[in-house]
Every structure is written in C-alpha cells, then in structure tokens.
Design a protein around this motif. Structure first.
Motif, PDB file in Angstrom:
ATOM      1  N   TYR A 169      93.474  52.075  24.340  1.00 53.11           N
ATOM      2  CA  TYR A 169      93.135  52.919  23.192  1.00 53.11           C
ATOM      3  C   TYR A 169      93.932  54.220  23.267  1.00 53.11           C
ATOM      4  O   TYR A 169      94.064  54.817  24.346  1.00 53.11           O
ATOM      5  N   LYS A 183      92.382  45.233  21.913  1.00 49.06           N
ATOM      6  CA  LYS A 183      91.498  44.614  22.893  1.00 49.06           C
ATOM      7  C   LYS A 183      91.602  43.099  22.755  1.00 49.06           C
ATOM      8  O   LYS A 183      92.178  42.595  21.780  1.00 49.06           O
ATOM      9  N   THR A 195      87.036  50.327  18.174  1.00 45.71           N
ATOM     10  CA  THR A 195      85.787  50.547  18.919  1.00 45.71           C
ATOM     11  C   THR A 195      86.067  50.420  20.418  1.00 45.71           C
ATOM     12  O   THR A 195      86.781  49.512  20.857  1.00 45.71           O
ATOM     13  N   THR A 196      85.500  51.325  21.181  1.00 44.31           N
ATOM     14  CA  THR A 196      85.746  51.355  22.624  1.00 44.31           C
ATOM     15  C   THR A 196      85.136  50.128  23.303  1.00 44.31           C
ATOM     16  O   THR A 196      84.018  49.720  22.978  1.00 44.31           O
ATOM     17  N   ALA A 197      85.873  49.553  24.237  1.00 40.75           N
ATOM     18  CA  ALA A 197      85.407  48.365  24.959  1.00 40.75           C
ATOM     19  C   ALA A 197      84.262  48.728  25.898  1.00 40.75           C
ATOM     20  O   ALA A 197      84.206  49.835  26.449  1.00 40.75           O
ATOM     21  N   THR A 198      83.337  47.795  26.058  1.00 40.27           N
ATOM     22  CA  THR A 198      82.219  47.966  26.993  1.00 40.27           C
ATOM     23  C   THR A 198      82.168  46.762  27.928  1.00 40.27           C
ATOM     24  O   THR A 198      82.518  45.649  27.548  1.00 40.27           O
ATOM     25  N   GLY A 199      81.719  46.995  29.128  1.00 41.47           N
ATOM     26  CA  GLY A 199      81.625  45.906  30.096  1.00 41.47           C
ATOM     27  C   GLY A 199      82.098  46.349  31.466  1.00 41.47           C
ATOM     28  O   GLY A 199      82.237  47.547  31.754  1.00 41.47           O
ATOM     29  N   ASP A 200      82.357  45.365  32.311  1.00 42.27           N
ATOM     30  CA  ASP A 200      82.789  45.629  33.687  1.00 42.27           C
ATOM     31  C   ASP A 200      84.306  45.758  33.714  1.00 42.27           C
ATOM     32  O   ASP A 200      85.035  44.765  33.822  1.00 42.27           O
ATOM     33  N   GLU A 203      88.750  51.557  34.458  1.00 43.23           N
ATOM     34  CA  GLU A 203      89.268  52.414  33.377  1.00 43.23           C
ATOM     35  C   GLU A 203      90.141  53.529  33.951  1.00 43.23           C
ATOM     36  O   GLU A 203      89.786  54.165  34.940  1.00 43.23           O
ATOM     37  N   GLU A 219      93.800  55.453  27.044  1.00 40.25           N
ATOM     38  CA  GLU A 219      92.822  54.840  27.947  1.00 40.25           C
ATOM     39  C   GLU A 219      93.197  53.371  28.165  1.00 40.25           C
ATOM     40  O   GLU A 219      93.438  52.635  27.203  1.00 40.25           O
ATOM     41  N   TYR A 221      91.972  49.780  30.032  1.00 43.07           N
ATOM     42  CA  TYR A 221      90.839  49.052  30.615  1.00 43.07           C
ATOM     43  C   TYR A 221      91.361  47.746  31.236  1.00 43.07           C
ATOM     44  O   TYR A 221      91.956  46.921  30.537  1.00 43.07           O
ATOM     45  N   THR A 223      90.437  44.228  33.391  1.00 45.92           N
ATOM     46  CA  THR A 223      89.343  43.325  33.741  1.00 45.92           C
ATOM     47  C   THR A 223      89.511  42.827  35.178  1.00 45.92           C
ATOM     48  O   THR A 223      90.624  42.483  35.599  1.00 45.92           O
TER      49      THR A 223
END
Length: 317
Positions: A169, A183, A195-200, A203, A219, A221, A223
């Motif tokens: 982002y 994403k 929309t900002t990613a959420t999860g494990d 970052e 930013e 992210y 995985t």
C-alpha cells in the motif's frame, strides 16, 4: 532310568548311577506318598504319559553332603525346562532401551533443528521485507510526487511477482489515505485494493521523501505461509531420516546382542541343562573375554568337579 510311585503309579526319571549306589527317600508330587527308591524300582518298559515333577530328599551312607536331584521322566537332555518369551529376553529389553534412548536423542535433534530453522527463515523473511520496502521507497518517489497512478500500479505489480509479498500500500504523508494498493485474492492473484490487509503478516514501512520532505510512505505485507510450508517439508525430511536411522540402529543392535549375549547364554543354558540330566561330558563351547566367558569358565569348573565326584563314587561302589 524310570522309577514308579507305589501308590499312584506315576513315573519319574532319575540317574541310574545314583540308584545303584544309594537308597533314595522321595515324596510323590501327585499323591504325596513317601516311598524309597533303589535299583529294584527300575522299570523294564517305562512309559512317560502323565508324568509330573516331584520333590525328593535322599539319604545314604555314601558320604554325600547333598543327595543327587531326581529328574521328571518327561524331561529330555535338549529341553531347557524354561520357556522365555522374546519380549522378556535380555536381547529384547536392551534393544528397547537402546531404541528409546535413540528416539529421545533424535527427538531433541529434530526439535533443535525445527527451532533453529524456523528462526533462520523468519530472519530471512524479515530481511526480505526490509529490502523490498527500501527498494519501493526509492522507486515510488517520482510517481507519488507526480501522482502518476499508472506508474505506481506498474511498480506494485512488478513487486507482487514475488509470492511472499501478500500486499503493498502507498499512503499519503498523513497515512490516512491509500493512494494505490495491491493485495492477493483467494486465488493468490494480485488485485487493486484500497483497504488495508488484515491477518498474520510481517509488516514493514518505509518513508517516501523528496528533497528531505515526507510525501508519503509505503507498507509491505509478507505472508509467512510459504515459510511454514518449507519448514514443514524440512521437518518431514528430518523425521524420515531419523526413522531410517533408528531402524538401522535397532537392526544392528538386535544382531549384535544376539551374537554377543543371547547365543552364548543359550549355549550355556543348554549345557547346564544337559549336565542336570547327568551328561557331564557335554561340550561348553563358549569362548569370550566378557562376563559371559567367566560364567562359561565357572560352569566348566563345576563340570570337572562333578565328574571327579561321580568317579570317586563309582570307585567306592
């Protein structure tokens, strides 16, 4: 030779030389009858059916400290008289202990490798996140300054080629608005997102600056699932390797213990059993320098002593 209980006709076996030299006072295990045994009790055609063991106490005038032991008629020189299950044998127990110790050692080894490999992979992933965010902070400055959305998307698409990156982002200087974002969907394909990613995720953020002025930040992210897959594969390989090594060690232990312990003990048991049947000429063929060798030597001395004692008995007769 065979002797018979006068009360219940049970048959028993005893050394002929003993009966010829002394009179034996015995108790039948079957009926409890006490009777004397001498050469007159020898059977011409004895049978071995229904034979049980009995306790005999013997006395005579031949100077014995202890009388010879009577042997049941069903016994044979080749039977040890004791049946030992393999699970109760020394070989089985020592093999089980060795396998248990080996499993514990390999379990510790696998756990140590799991922890160290996981830590190493996490460090590698964190380092990659730092590198990717730093690279983006340099490559996006001009496009963010010019608000060139196409160039920003092209740059993000290029970075998203790496499967480890789950989302990127680009935000304004206040970090409130997303200027551009990418994403992965459920099929792992990059799609545009605001929309900002959420999860494990792991970052990382990097500032976007031009002429020492903050114009936004990026930013990244990452995985960890690919790291987890690689870690799982590594653990499976280690477990399979450990299982093969444990099997090889167990096989080597069984073969070695059988040769060094089980077989010599079986030979000594067979020799001692034949001696108990009156065969004092049996060959004790065990030659080792271990404790079993000492036991074999002691048994040979016992064999010689019994032979000499029996020879003296015959001379007196």
């Amino acid at each position: 030779m065979k002797v018979i209980c006068e009360h219940c006709s049970e048959n028993y076996r005893i050394d002929e030389d003993v009966i010829n030299q002394i009179k034996i006072r015995a108790k039948c295990r079957s009926c409890g009858n006490h009777f004397s045994v001498d050469s007159s009790h020898l059977l011409a055609s004895p049978t071995t059916a229904g034979v049980d063991d009995f306790a005999a106490t013997m006395s005579g005038d031949q100077g014995f400290d202890e009388a010879p032991m009577a042997v049941p008629a069903s016994s044979s020189p080749t039977d040890s008289g004791v049946s030992i299950k393999w699970t109760n044998s020394i070989q089985a127990r020592m093999s089980a202990i060795l396998v248990l110790v080996t499993i514990i050692i390999f379990a510790g080894f696998v756990y140590y490798n799991y922890v160290s490999t996981k830590k190493e992979m996490q460090n590698d992933l964190t380092t990659f996140a730092d590198v990717a965010s730093t690279r983006l902070s340099k490559g996006l400055v001009e496009s963010v300054w010019a608000l060139d959305e196409k160039q920003m998307e092209d740059t993000l698409d290029s970075e998203m080629l790496d499967q480890r990156i789950s989302a990127i982002y680009i935000k304004d200087r206040d970090g409130q608005s997303i200027l551009s974002g990418k994403k992965r969907d459920r099929n792992e394909k990059p799609i545009s997102s605001k929309t900002t990613a959420t999860g494990d995720f792991i970052e990382k953020q990097s500032q976007l600056t031009k002429d020492d002025q903050k114009i936004g930040h990026v930013e990244v992210y990452l995985t960890p699932k690919y790291m987890q897959r690689a870690l799982k594969k590594s653990i499976i390989n280690m477990v399979v390797t450990a299982a093969v090594l444990i099997f090889a060690i167990l096989l080597a232990a069984i073969i070695s213990l059988k040769k060094m312990i089980a077989e010599p003990i079986q030979k000594l048991t067979a020799a001692a059993d034949q001696m108990s049947m009156g065969d004092l000429g049996v060959l004790i063929d065990v030659q080792t320098k271990s404790e079993i060798g000492s036991l074999a030597e002691a048994l040979r001395r016992t064999q010689s002593s019994l032979s000499l004692a029996l020879e003296r008995l015959r001379r007196r007769g």
